[in-house]
Write a protein that holds these residues in place. Structure first.
Motif, PDB file in Angstrom:
ATOM      1  N   ASP A 184      23.714  38.640 -32.657  1.00 52.36           N
ATOM      2  CA  ASP A 184      23.548  39.683 -33.659  1.00 52.36           C
ATOM      3  C   ASP A 184      23.739  39.186 -35.088  1.00 52.36           C
ATOM      4  OD1 ASP A 184      26.216  39.254 -33.668  1.00 52.36           O
ATOM      5  OD2 ASP A 184      26.816  41.342 -33.370  1.00 52.36           O
ATOM      6  N   GLN A 185      23.571  37.882 -35.300  1.00 47.08           N
ATOM      7  CA  GLN A 185      23.581  37.367 -36.657  1.00 47.08           C
ATOM      8  C   GLN A 185      22.328  37.834 -37.386  1.00 47.08           C
ATOM      9  OE1 GLN A 185      23.587  33.211 -36.023  1.00 47.08           O
ATOM     10  NE2 GLN A 185      25.701  33.082 -35.349  1.00 47.08           N
ATOM     11  N   THR A 186      22.442  37.961 -38.690  1.00 46.71           N
ATOM     12  CA  THR A 186      21.254  38.270 -39.466  1.00 46.71           C
ATOM     13  C   THR A 186      20.364  37.042 -39.534  1.00 46.71           C
ATOM     14  OG1 THR A 186      22.281  37.593 -41.552  1.00 46.71           O
ATOM     15  CG2 THR A 186      22.578  39.890 -40.888  1.00 46.71           C
ATOM     16  N   GLN A 187      19.099  37.247 -39.843  1.00 42.91           N
ATOM     17  CA  GLN A 187      18.152  36.150 -39.898  1.00 42.91           C
ATOM     18  C   GLN A 187      18.543  35.124 -40.960  1.00 42.91           C
ATOM     19  OE1 GLN A 187      15.780  35.714 -37.696  1.00 42.91           O
ATOM     20  NE2 GLN A 187      15.198  33.771 -38.620  1.00 42.91           N
ATOM     21  N   ASP A 188      19.062  35.584 -42.090  1.00 45.32           N
ATOM     22  CA  ASP A 188      19.469  34.654 -43.148  1.00 45.32           C
ATOM     23  C   ASP A 188      20.564  33.718 -42.660  1.00 45.32           C
ATOM     24  OD1 ASP A 188      17.661  35.946 -44.706  1.00 45.32           O
ATOM     25  OD2 ASP A 188      19.113  36.833 -46.089  1.00 45.32           O
ATOM     26  N   VAL A 189      21.554  34.294 -41.992  1.00 41.88           N
ATOM     27  CA  VAL A 189      22.651  33.486 -41.465  1.00 41.88           C
ATOM     28  C   VAL A 189      22.136  32.478 -40.450  1.00 41.88           C
ATOM     29  CG1 VAL A 189      24.768  33.560 -40.091  1.00 41.88           C
ATOM     30  CG2 VAL A 189      24.397  35.248 -41.888  1.00 41.88           C
ATOM     31  N   LYS A 190      21.251  32.925 -39.578  1.00 40.58           N
ATOM     32  CA  LYS A 190      20.699  32.035 -38.550  1.00 40.58           C
ATOM     33  C   LYS A 190      19.995  30.844 -39.168  1.00 40.58           C
ATOM     34  CE  LYS A 190      19.982  35.337 -34.752  1.00 40.58           C
ATOM     35  NZ  LYS A 190      18.980  35.982 -33.886  1.00 40.58           N
ATOM     36  N   GLU A 191      19.157  31.098 -40.179  1.00 42.91           N
ATOM     37  CA  GLU A 191      18.380  30.018 -40.785  1.00 42.91           C
ATOM     38  C   GLU A 191      19.287  28.987 -41.446  1.00 42.91           C
ATOM     39  OE1 GLU A 191      14.994  31.030 -43.154  1.00 42.91           O
ATOM     40  OE2 GLU A 191      14.611  32.866 -42.010  1.00 42.91           O
ATOM     41  N   ILE A 192      20.315  29.444 -42.125  1.00 44.66           N
ATOM     42  CA  ILE A 192      21.222  28.516 -42.805  1.00 44.66           C
ATOM     43  C   ILE A 192      22.035  27.713 -41.791  1.00 44.66           C
ATOM     44  CG2 ILE A 192      23.258  28.386 -44.298  1.00 44.66           C
ATOM     45  CD1 ILE A 192      22.085  30.774 -45.844  1.00 44.66           C
ATOM     46  N   VAL A 193      22.558  28.396 -40.768  1.00 44.11           N
ATOM     47  CA  VAL A 193      23.343  27.705 -39.745  1.00 44.11           C
ATOM     48  C   VAL A 193      22.477  26.685 -39.000  1.00 44.11           C
ATOM     49  CG1 VAL A 193      24.590  28.000 -37.564  1.00 44.11           C
ATOM     50  CG2 VAL A 193      25.011  29.568 -39.466  1.00 44.11           C
ATOM     51  N   GLU A 194      21.240  27.055 -38.679  1.00 37.18           N
ATOM     52  CA  GLU A 194      20.345  26.124 -37.984  1.00 37.18           C
ATOM     53  C   GLU A 194      20.027  24.911 -38.849  1.00 37.18           C
ATOM     54  OE1 GLU A 194      16.956  28.391 -36.819  1.00 37.18           O
ATOM     55  OE2 GLU A 194      17.993  29.433 -35.191  1.00 37.18           O
ATOM     56  N   PHE A 195      19.778  25.129 -40.133  1.00 34.08           N
ATOM     57  CA  PHE A 195      19.503  24.000 -41.032  1.00 34.08           C
ATOM     58  C   PHE A 195      20.715  23.078 -41.094  1.00 34.08           C
ATOM     59  CE2 PHE A 195      18.880  21.541 -44.770  1.00 34.08           C
ATOM     60  CZ  PHE A 195      17.516  21.494 -45.018  1.00 34.08           C
ATOM     61  N   TRP A 196      21.893  23.674 -41.198  1.00 40.27           N
ATOM     62  CA  TRP A 196      23.143  22.907 -41.238  1.00 40.27           C
ATOM     63  C   TRP A 196      23.304  22.070 -39.965  1.00 40.27           C
ATOM     64  CZ3 TRP A 196      27.543  23.075 -44.673  1.00 40.27           C
ATOM     65  CH2 TRP A 196      28.691  22.465 -44.173  1.00 40.27           C
ATOM     66  N   ASP A 197      23.126  22.710 -38.817  1.00 44.11           N
ATOM     67  CA  ASP A 197      23.344  22.039 -37.534  1.00 44.11           C
ATOM     68  C   ASP A 197      22.322  20.943 -37.264  1.00 44.11           C
ATOM     69  OD1 ASP A 197      25.505  23.661 -37.048  1.00 44.11           O
ATOM     70  OD2 ASP A 197      24.434  25.055 -35.734  1.00 44.11           O
ATOM     71  N   HIS A 198      21.074  21.175 -37.686  1.00 42.25           N
ATOM     72  CA  HIS A 198      19.992  20.260 -37.342  1.00 42.25           C
ATOM     73  C   HIS A 198      19.796  19.133 -38.348  1.00 42.25           C
ATOM     74  CE1 HIS A 198      18.069  23.796 -34.913  1.00 42.25           C
ATOM     75  NE2 HIS A 198      19.115  23.269 -34.312  1.00 42.25           N
ATOM     76  N   ASN A 199      20.540  19.143 -39.445  1.00 46.86           N
ATOM     77  CA  ASN A 199      20.329  18.131 -40.483  1.00 46.86           C
ATOM     78  C   ASN A 199      21.577  17.336 -40.830  1.00 46.86           C
ATOM     79  OD1 ASN A 199      17.391  18.483 -41.712  1.00 46.86           O
ATOM     80  ND2 ASN A 199      18.168  20.536 -41.265  1.00 46.86           N
ATOM     81  N   GLY A 200      22.522  17.311 -39.898  1.00 49.23           N
ATOM     82  CA  GLY A 200      23.626  16.372 -40.018  1.00 49.23           C
ATOM     83  C   GLY A 200      24.769  16.781 -40.919  1.00 49.23           C
ATOM     84  N   PHE A 201      24.940  18.070 -41.212  1.00 49.13           N
ATOM     85  CA  PHE A 201      26.055  18.494 -42.046  1.00 49.13           C
ATOM     86  C   PHE A 201      27.352  18.638 -41.241  1.00 49.13           C
ATOM     87  CE2 PHE A 201      22.482  19.695 -44.658  1.00 49.13           C
ATOM     88  CZ  PHE A 201      22.924  19.489 -45.955  1.00 49.13           C
ATOM     89  N   GLY A 202      27.266  18.577 -39.934  1.00 51.18           N
ATOM     90  CA  GLY A 202      28.467  18.682 -39.105  1.00 51.18           C
ATOM     91  C   GLY A 202      28.399  19.862 -38.162  1.00 51.18           C
ATOM     92  N   LEU A 203      27.994  19.612 -36.930  1.00 53.40           N
ATOM     93  CA  LEU A 203      27.770  20.686 -35.964  1.00 53.40           C
ATOM     94  C   LEU A 203      29.020  21.511 -35.722  1.00 53.40           C
ATOM     95  CD1 LEU A 203      25.510  21.779 -34.118  1.00 53.40           C
ATOM     96  CD2 LEU A 203      26.425  20.335 -32.295  1.00 53.40           C
ATOM     97  N   SER A 204      30.186  20.861 -35.705  1.00 53.00           N
ATOM     98  CA  SER A 204      31.430  21.564 -35.392  1.00 53.00           C
ATOM     99  C   SER A 204      32.223  21.961 -36.640  1.00 53.00           C
ATOM    100  CB  SER A 204      32.313  20.673 -34.498  1.00 53.00           C
ATOM    101  OG  SER A 204      32.641  19.470 -35.168  1.00 53.00           O
ATOM    102  N   ASN A 205      31.653  21.774 -37.804  1.00 54.00           N
ATOM    103  CA  ASN A 205      32.359  22.092 -39.046  1.00 54.00           C
ATOM    104  C   ASN A 205      32.232  23.581 -39.356  1.00 54.00           C
ATOM    105  OD1 ASN A 205      33.548  22.179 -41.551  1.00 54.00           O
ATOM    106  ND2 ASN A 205      32.188  20.689 -42.512  1.00 54.00           N
ATOM    107  N   MET A 206      33.003  24.396 -38.642  1.00 51.91           N
ATOM    108  CA  MET A 206      32.920  25.842 -38.794  1.00 51.91           C
ATOM    109  C   MET A 206      33.391  26.294 -40.179  1.00 51.91           C
ATOM    110  SD  MET A 206      31.745  26.295 -35.818  1.00 51.91           S
ATOM    111  CE  MET A 206      31.654  28.073 -35.776  1.00 51.91           C
ATOM    112  N   ASN A 207      34.415  25.627 -40.680  1.00 52.82           N
ATOM    113  CA  ASN A 207      34.940  25.982 -42.001  1.00 52.82           C
ATOM    114  C   ASN A 207      33.873  25.789 -43.073  1.00 52.82           C
ATOM    115  OD1 ASN A 207      36.650  26.505 -44.171  1.00 52.82           O
ATOM    116  ND2 ASN A 207      37.345  24.381 -44.282  1.00 52.82           N
ATOM    117  N   GLY A 208      33.169  24.651 -43.013  1.00 51.85           N
ATOM    118  CA  GLY A 208      32.123  24.382 -43.988  1.00 51.85           C
ATOM    119  C   GLY A 208      30.996  25.405 -43.918  1.00 51.85           C
ATOM    120  N   LYS A 209      30.619  25.768 -42.704  1.00 51.66           N
ATOM    121  CA  LYS A 209      29.549  26.752 -42.542  1.00 51.66           C
ATOM    122  C   LYS A 209      29.950  28.092 -43.164  1.00 51.66           C
ATOM    123  CE  LYS A 209      28.032  24.820 -38.108  1.00 51.66           C
ATOM    124  NZ  LYS A 209      27.891  25.068 -36.672  1.00 51.66           N
ATOM    125  N   GLN A 210      31.176  28.509 -42.897  1.00 55.21           N
ATOM    126  CA  GLN A 210      31.620  29.805 -43.405  1.00 55.21           C
ATOM    127  C   GLN A 210      31.706  29.812 -44.927  1.00 55.21           C
ATOM    128  OE1 GLN A 210      32.138  32.774 -41.945  1.00 55.21           O
ATOM    129  NE2 GLN A 210      31.216  31.834 -40.158  1.00 55.21           N
TER     130      GLN A 210
END
Length: 304
Positions: A184-210
């Protein structure tokens, strides 16, 4: 809808400041309100409508969530629920009303908010309709296992944020990590999280994502998702896949009042088109130049 006995309510009379009353009336009557007492609204929109800063709105939200306990807010889906909406507004049923509520309930992403509003509904027919849309999955039960459990306003691990006590963040963090994975994430959140995860910013870096996701709502950008993705793309191009680098880019754009992706592109194009200072290639003779009007006679003063 606001009932006339609003002004006789003990909470309004004894606990609410004039600013609280103004804010609560806004929550009950703004253009985003629905028949069911649950609607989408960003803090940026609230600030714009009320003429307040985002910081003031955030402070009022915390007061109504934690002190008055009259609302809940999901910062991921940006849905707000008013606790007593059902008690004050849902006294009459009928097919047209029920059909309208059914349509609006289908659009609610965080179904725990439906359960929250349903608690105050006195008409059995309407309460049953709400309950039919409630999904009691484990994650949401953990998030709302007690009456005073609420979504945090700004889901960030930065304990120096003046609006978020550090102990509250630590208590809510497991729910934050789960919320990043649910559908139930919004589309904006999904796109940013996917870009983060798929481009080497740190898959498990939850703090950075938030911390990065907080820019969706708490920035001055008119197109926050597009601007954040553009900043992340620049970080990738420069091989600087770090949160601080991305945030630095975003802050620079804010300082330059570049609020849309188009304005940013136009600004950088103009920067490229500005000619650089060029060194003159004209050659100058060594020594002191002789004026053209002076005739130099090298034989003057000599006898042959």
């Amino acid at each position: 809808m606001v009932r006339t006995d609003f002004w006789k309510n003990p909470i309004a009379l004894e606990e609410m400041t004039p600013e609280d009353k103004y804010f609560y009336l806004y929550l009950l009557t703004n253009s985003n309100t629905t028949q069911i007492g649950i609607y989408r609204m960003t803090k940026k929109q609230m600030a714009f409508d009320l003429g307040y800063s985002i910081e003031t709105v955030q402070s009022l939200m915390e007061r109504f969530i934690e002190h008055h306990k009259l609302i809940r807010y999901n910062p991921i889906t940006r849905e707000l629920a008013i606790k007593n909406w059902g008690k004050d507004n849902l006294q009459k049923g009928g097919k047209p009303v029920m059909d309208c509520m059914k349509t609006e309930l289908k659009d609610v992403e965080d179904t725990s908010l439906i359960s929250y509003v349903a608690e105050a509904i006195t008409k059995e027919e309407i309460r049953s309709l709400y309950e039919s849309f409630c999904k009691h999955d484990v994650e949401k039960e953990i998030s709302h296992q007690a009456d005073d459990d609420t979504y945090p306003d700004n889901e960030s691990d930065e304990v120096d944020d003046p609006f978020i006590p550090g102990d509250k963040v630590l208590r809510q963090q497991p729910s934050v990590e789960n919320n990043l994975e649910i559908e139930d994430q919004t589309q904006d959140v999904k796109e940013i999280v996917e870009f983060w995860d798929h481009n080497g910013f740190g898959l498990s870096n939850m703090n950075g994502k938030q911390q990065l996701l907080s820019w969706l709502e708490n920035s001055s950008f008119l197109q926050p998702k597009e601007v954040i993705l553009k900043a992340m793309a620049i970080a990738c191009a420069n091989n600087k896949r770090k949160l601080n680098y991305v945030v630095g880019i975003l802050k620079n754009w804010e300082n330059e009042s570049l609020l849309t992706a188009r304005e940013i592109d136009s600004y950088h194009e103009n920067q490229k088109s500005v000619p650089k200072n060029k060194h003159s290639t004209e050659s100058f003779p060594a020594g002191r130049a002789i004026p053209d009007e002076v005739n130099l006679d090298l034989s003057a003063g000599e006898d042959w």
